[in-house]
Design an enzyme around this catalytic site. Structure first.
Site, PDB file in Angstrom:
ATOM      1  CE  LYS A 229      29.828  23.344  47.880  1.00  0.00           C
ATOM      2  NZ  LYS A 229      30.447  22.695  46.732  1.00  0.00           N
ATOM      3  CB  CYS A 371      36.672  26.523  42.351  1.00  0.00           C
ATOM      4  SG  CYS A 371      35.732  25.961  40.952  1.00  0.00           S
TER       5      CYS A 371
HETATM    6  N1  7TS Z   1      33.123  27.873  49.080  1.00  0.00           N
HETATM    7  C1  7TS Z   1      33.679  26.671  49.252  1.00  0.00           C
HETATM    8  C2  7TS Z   1      34.611  26.443  50.394  1.00  0.00           C
HETATM    9  C3  7TS Z   1      33.353  25.641  48.366  1.00  0.00           C
HETATM   10  O1  7TS Z   1      33.907  24.440  48.551  1.00  0.00           O
HETATM   11  C4  7TS Z   1      32.469  25.889  47.302  1.00  0.00           C
HETATM   12  C5  7TS Z   1      32.134  24.844  46.272  1.00  0.00           C
HETATM   13  C6  7TS Z   1      31.907  27.166  47.189  1.00  0.00           C
HETATM   14  C7  7TS Z   1      32.258  28.133  48.095  1.00  0.00           C
HETATM   15  C8  7TS Z   1      30.930  27.511  46.120  1.00  0.00           C
HETATM   16  O2  7TS Z   1      29.740  26.837  46.294  1.00  0.00           O
HETATM   17  P1  7TS Z   1      28.580  26.976  45.215  1.00  0.00           P
HETATM   18  O3  7TS Z   1      27.493  26.121  45.742  1.00  0.00           O
HETATM   19  O4  7TS Z   1      28.250  28.407  45.136  1.00  0.00           O
HETATM   20  O5  7TS Z   1      29.149  26.459  43.921  1.00  0.00           O
HETATM   21  N2  7TS Z   1      33.113  23.868  46.146  1.00  0.00           N
HETATM   22  C9  7TS Z   1      33.184  22.945  45.167  1.00  0.00           C
HETATM   23  C10 7TS Z   1      34.170  21.975  45.139  1.00  0.00           C
HETATM   24  O6  7TS Z   1      35.041  21.849  46.001  1.00  0.00           O
HETATM   25  N3  7TS Z   1      33.987  21.212  44.063  1.00  0.00           N
HETATM   26  O7  7TS Z   1      32.940  21.659  43.390  1.00  0.00           O
HETATM   27  C11 7TS Z   1      32.424  22.739  44.060  1.00  0.00           C
END
Ligand code: 7TS
Length: 416
Positions: A229, A371
């Protein structure tokens, strides 16, 4: 002196994806909260590793293995400096935020949470900061409490204080909501939780890519984020932990690299952070993350924050003037407490239809529960919402394109 504004049109030149038309239109990418685009500098760093010094780390007594080890460890020092986490020893590489939070629940949580204990989270969490705690609570017969929100945007602090009276063993909270955009007053909340005796875990997936973050100043015990991200590659994420906690917590996985000695009778662990990194790690990911941090630091995190604040304000002004459009999260005028995430509804039109019409215009947004089902379905009481999210390569013309697309949706669905 205020930092000079950044220039998204210059920045875009580093991102080859914007050279290719989508559906015959220029790509307007408004889904960086899901994953960011990658600049050439990050991809080149990864390619350069594979082409010129690909080798395993921590084991080869030869030149390219030493170089790979150096670059891997250097990237940890960069991460530690980037979020003011002290030394690289406090930084554990995992796959993503999800794995970081699960690691805390499965190691520290398993050891320290017992029957009857409380764990406190909030109503604005991503599933990755809910489900690991649900699983932990179930394993230990503990209670998981959800702090409610006020005006559907901010944590209700009087309820929070009451919930802290249960003396939760763990308090886990997102720094920035991926649906509402709310920036929590994480330093204040961490300090309140610490006073109540809790260990504080922060989900920084939506903050670290977008603003200056100082984990030492926040005062949390654990902090998690994902490289993908923040311009980096997928498959690598960060778990920061306070040194004394990491030293006293048992590892999750056993295997190569995480031990100092193995005998038939048992094993001894390596020092932190390697104790938590069993097996060959994501070397290319670490190198790519290092390059991403270098790129972000070259721009400056405060400039990035200022840019997103201004583009979010512009988007809120533009969209709130469209009849039938509803914006969720902190209201206009509260952009200092809001990140570059803007979820909205359009008078009865299903967000998947909105997203499809946007796509026909070359605009990528996300629709769904993001999510965060408890927030979207139980707090906002929607089946799903549309969301645009901004980053360094977005400018006001992207918002204008989104506004035209909203008008197109309205005309197709005959909304006045
Ligand atoms: N926490 C937050 C606040 C997030 O937005 C996300 C991913 C995660 C944890 C998890 O991250 P990952 O890299 O382990 O998947 N958020 C999103 C979203 O808003 N759309 O796709 C993924």
């Amino acid at each position: 002196m205020p930092a000079a504004e950044l220039d998204p049109s210059e920045i875009k030149k580093d991102f080859p994806i914007f050279d290719k038309p989508i559906n015959g239109k220029r790509l307007v990418y408004l889904d960086s909260a899901a994953t960011s685009q990658k600049p050439r500098q990050v991809v080149d760093a990864i390619v350069n590793y594979y082409y010129t010094f690909n080798a395993n780390i921590h084991r080869g007594i030869y030149k390219i293995s030493e170089q790979a080890t150096e670059e891997y460890e250097r990237s940890k020092e960069q991460v530690a400096r980037f979020v003011n986490a002290g030394k690289g020893e406090n930084i554990i590489y995992v796959r993503n935020t999800t794995e970081a939070l699960n690691t805390v629940a499965l190691t520290f949580g398993n050891k320290n949470v017992s029957e009857g204990d409380h764990i406190l989270i909030s109503d604005m969490e991503h599933h990755s900061n809910i489900v690991p705690w649900q699983l932990l609570a179930k394993r230990k017969s503990a209670t998981l409490d959800f702090a409610p929100l006020k005006d559907n945007a901010f944590i209700d602090m009087s309820s929070y204080e009451k919930l802290l009276q249960n003396n939760p063993k763990i308090v886990a909270l997102t720094h920035v909501s991926n649906v509402l955009g709310t920036i929590n007053d994480i330093k204040k909340i961490a300090s309140m939780a610490k006073k109540a005796g809790a260990t504080v875990v922060v989900d920084g997936a939506q903050s670290v890519p977008h603003m200056p973050v100082d984990v030492s100043d926040i005062g949390c015990d654990f902090f998690a984020f994902s490289a993908h991200k923040m311009l980096g590659p997928s498959g690598i994420g960060v778990l920061y932990g306070k040194k004394e906690l990491l030293e006293t917590t048992e590892p999750l996985f056993g295997g190569g690299d995480m031990i100092s000695s193995v005998r038939r009778s048992g094993s001894e662990w390596n020092e932190i952070p390697w104790k938590f990194e069993a097996g060959t790690p994501n070397i290319e990911g670490a190198i790519g993350l290092g390059a991403a941090i270098k790129y972000l630091e070259g721009i400056g995190m405060q400039r990035i924050r200022n840019h997103e604040k201004s583009i979010t304000r512009y988007a809120m002004e533009s969209i709130s003037s469209i009849p039938g459009a509803e914006i969720y999260g902190p209201k206009l005028g509260m952009t200092s407490e809001r990140g570059g995430v803007l979820s909205f509804g359009l008078n009865g039109v299903h967000p998947h239809d909105v997203s499809q019409i946007f796509d026909s215009e070359g605009i990528a947004i996300r629709a769904g529960h993001h999510c965060a089902m408890p927030l979207v379905t139980e707090v906002l009481r929607k089946g799903s919402v549309s969301r645009m999210s901004f980053y360094i390569y977005n400018d006001e013309s992207d918002v204008d394109a989104a506004v035209s697309a909203i008008k197109k949706v309205k005309s197709i669905f005959h909304i006045t």
